[in-house]
Design a protein around this motif. Sequence first.
Motif: not given
Lengths: 635, 572
Positions: A201, A205, A207, A292-293, A295-297, A299-301, A306, A309, B238, B314, B318-319, B322, B328
């Motif tokens: 994770g 991180q 992309v 988890a939901l 997180f989807l929003i 996730r980059r913050e 990562s 989760i 998102s 999942f 994550v890996l 993105k 999403v």
Amino acid sequence: MIVLRKQLPTVLVALGLLLLSGANFLYWSMHPLAISADQSVYVQSGVLLLQGKVPYLDFFDFNPPLIIYLNVIPVLVARAFALPLPMGLNMTVMTLHVFSTLFSAFLLYKYAGRCRQAVRLVELLPMLAMYAWFSQTLVPDFGQREHLFTIAFMPFFVLRGLRHAGAEPDWRISCLTGAPAGLLMSLKPQFFLIWIFSELGFLFQSVSGDRARRYLSRSKGWLSPELLALAVPPLIYAVSFAFLPRQALKVFIDVALTIYSFGNNWGARSFMPMLVGEYLFAWPFYQFLTGALIFLILRRESIWLSPVIMICLACMFNYLSGGQAWTYRLLPFSLFSKLLLALEVGILLRYVYDRFKDRFRQTSVLASVLFLLCSGFLAYGFMADAVAEVVNAEGEIFDLKELGYSGSNMRGELDATFLCMVENSKLGDKVLYIGSGIRPGYPAQLQCGRKPGSRYLYGYPLTMLDQARENRPDLTARFKALEARIIAELGEDINKNKPKLVFVQLCPIALLLEPYHFISRYLQNYSLIGEVDGAAVYKRTGSKVDLKKYSVGQREEMVLQVICGQKTAIEVAYEKGLPVQLVEEWVERARSGMRSNLDDRTLDERGIMKLKIDELNSEIWQLNRQIDKLKNGGR
Amino acid sequence: MPVMSVQTFKERFRALFLTSEAVAFLVVTLPAFLLIGRDYLTRRGDLSPLVAMHLVTNQLVTSEQVPYVDFLDLAQPIIYELYRLPALLNEGLGFCGMPMRLEEVVKLIVLVLTALSSVACFLILGLARKSLQARAGAEQSDKEEEESLTDALGLAQVAFPLAPVLLTYMGRFQLGEVQFLMALAFIPWIAIRYLAYRGWQLPTFVGLFLGSVTGLAFSLEFPYLLAPLALEAVLSASMKKLKPVFCMDNLGLVLAALVVALRLYKWPEAMQAAYWNWIMPLRMLQFGELDEMIHGLGTSPDLFYVFYGFIAVFILFVLGGKRNAIYVPVIAGSVIGIAFFLLEKQGFTRDILLAMASILLGLALFLCDFIQRFCRRFVTVEGLRKRVSLLLLALPICAYSAFYLVRIEADYSEGINPNPKVKSPGHGDINLYVQAHSQWRHPVAILCDYPDSTYPLLFNLERTPGTYLINGRPIRQLMRLEKLNLLSGHWKELNDTILRNLEAEFSSSRADLVLVSGCYMQDYVRQNKLLDLLRENYDQGSPCIFLSDNRQPREFIGFYYGYDTWLRRKSK
């Protein structure tokens, strides 16, 4: 003064974390005998190890030996502070938890500012607070292996996060973090999966995976001190197996592992109860799904999302693959689901904080004051609940004087088996409980300080062998041989150790023992005195006596003859065909009862004790007045 | 946001079939679909339990019986309306000289819907991709972003149509169930909503229509409308956009849901009262604590593999997910599906189909993504790259299809001729028992805590339901309420209604054969003195059991107990 003002937020936050992480010291001090079944067996194993007994040879257990070795520590703590053994464990674990929380906070405080990528304390504080809070909610699973693992893993996780963010922690601190994590990870192999997932994770991180490539190609090498320190304890542990006596290793592999691998699903539940059996199972899943939901929003913050989760996913996998609906197996998942939500709250708080900090200079102080107030409020809640529980149980307490300790414990949380053991045996006597599970034999036996009457601390292997036969009928002969061996060893231990009490669970254990004529073969010197918690209780009386034949009146008559000096206990025993020690025990009990009932009294025993307490309190008040007078007079 | 004109729509529609994605669809997705379609159509007696049950209840409704009042079932009222269609179609086909069995008609409808879902995904994503390619060419700004979006859509255009087909394999014995229909609507809906947030809209009426279809699908059960709403919330938060929420797609969804809700009021008042006083409270009760009978080992189907799939997808997200925002909503779909499964608190495979669909979609996306990257890196020749991609996609899909076809064969055989691991000496299979001890089109009453042992048995053997309790699940909830001293008000009314009906049925020997499952149902019958009525009017037969290893197509919940059987006295 200026330095103090600068450090004030840090001090307030540290105080808040201290209060929250240590809130349950009061609870455990008010419940000195509180301990769960599994943990009590580990502590007992620690006691036996300190007596020089060899695991698997002198006492049997399914678990690999590390947990036994580690439980030497709470035993030593209990002895050092003259605490009951359960309290020794709970206080040790509490202390470790407080240390873990504060150490994690210290790592963030020291290294957050040195990261290449911003690590914001305000974002991580809710997560730390949640970590501190979580242990306060644990009672049955307090001190379980999963709990110990999380205590060691948390600072390590924080350190790894800081490392991935570009910090270079001191090698000593890194080792101090890595070694305990490696040690506690060795408790169960699946704990390593949690660590690996967290690393993945952190690595993935970015992309495009740049972070992973950068990290892995570092010229200094990517094996940082904490990772090296992490590897040492498992290596030592693996090597330590070679130092176990061969016989012990043989028992572990041939007996313990065999029974465990084939009969492990005894008591297993189906799939749905593992997920939503009761709120203790369902809530972690709901929390994870919510997290988890979100997180989807978000996730980059944050760089922490990562890894957290990923840890949740690893914990979920471990739990499901274990196939057992036990709350302690869900513990890491439960913790990290909450940490995920707390981190997400922290991210949102960060936005709010950043808005305010530019407008108000004292934002950090205000935030830390708020944090302290919230932590203090939560801590107060735990403490108030602990006090209220004991106050409401007024009168229903068990005096620890009988066990050689001061203080008391709520009677309601002690099993009837415990009370039976206390009533029918003395401190230091040996007791044997043969039941399908660990409870209620343990923790009762540990709580009342009765020594184990056999190498088998519990009868669980018998029920697992029965299950193993069902799972693999083709291996019945092998399991039957193991069963016969265990039962023979139980009998051998009864003959050798002569436990004062033997408990035999009525179903299913008595049915499993029946084909071997266990009662008639090995309990000839025992008499059935009754049943408690679904087990028949046999007391060592010298020979088998049908105690039901002797009414209280008949016993009174026999005892009076001895007390009045008309006959000796031996004469009465011979006349009535009873074991001498049985008659002697009746006489002793009668004498003790007479002493307590011959005293002049206006109230019953409980009333008299209350009066005594009032008198003592009044005395203390008087003394305190005198002390104050002396202090004031002294100034 | 640009809305495509009809002319442009038509031009791009035609151009769609000249792409490599179209080739993939024809070469990989279509054959897989045809294989499973053939398997589904050629087998008999394997309708999913609730589909068979709804076909039976439709017959009752057609014969003027009022749901909830004349028979107790837990389906939403819209189900009774929709299930008229297969019967009508069956009649119509007969009228046109193409008679088919009702079972075949239902299966055809399911397959057509699956095909439509797949084709809809292909078309929507293809059209969107063409639009964006044209836009990227025309405008220089954000060109890089447009190109990456185009690539992502190319990926999606292969994976999305594949997902419904993959679901038919994994959920083969649940085809036509409510969550299956929802999944068929959900997969294209994810694509539509994702595209809306990426700046592409369907033509107005197409959007309205597809929104209505989705709204209808998610209104089939309460409270599944929350699924598209939750998806919308995640996408909006998102992507940090609110404007796409207000579009024709969502309007269609909302309108359809409203229409379904209002349709309740066209039913008789007694039914409406029963719906609000009994059915909805029963539904809410189900979301409470897990039934105590679903605690021991083997008391619910083993669905670990779905959760492992969820964890895998999942982790992949994550890996590596993105980089592409399309993951999403897919991951959100799997989370929502899992949440609903936990909420249902039963453990049947039919309760996890929504999650399964999203998980399979996610895995398909990752597979396509991996193949694309692999080919880009190792195959430099453009023409060869496409062929290699196709081959690499076809191989795992073939393996997946082969694996499941073999497994379906084994499961189907087990369904017809069960031979479970746990033996029950002295207990014959329930299917054989009902067949031997009842007659064609005669009523049979099977009182059980779950409907799966009764349906599709009664449908296949063409026995009519001989009891008010079409679905015996409410008994468990009423027993629990009684234990908690909460059996009062409308609960007592429901319990009294059930007892009154059972008393009348047993007294009049309505059913040829009465089967009462152990232990809770037998307790209920005994405690309410219905056993005496049974003894008066029926002779006790030998016990039978729903032989099963608790896997598809024979799933059950609760303890593995047999049935007490009661045969109507011959003198009656």
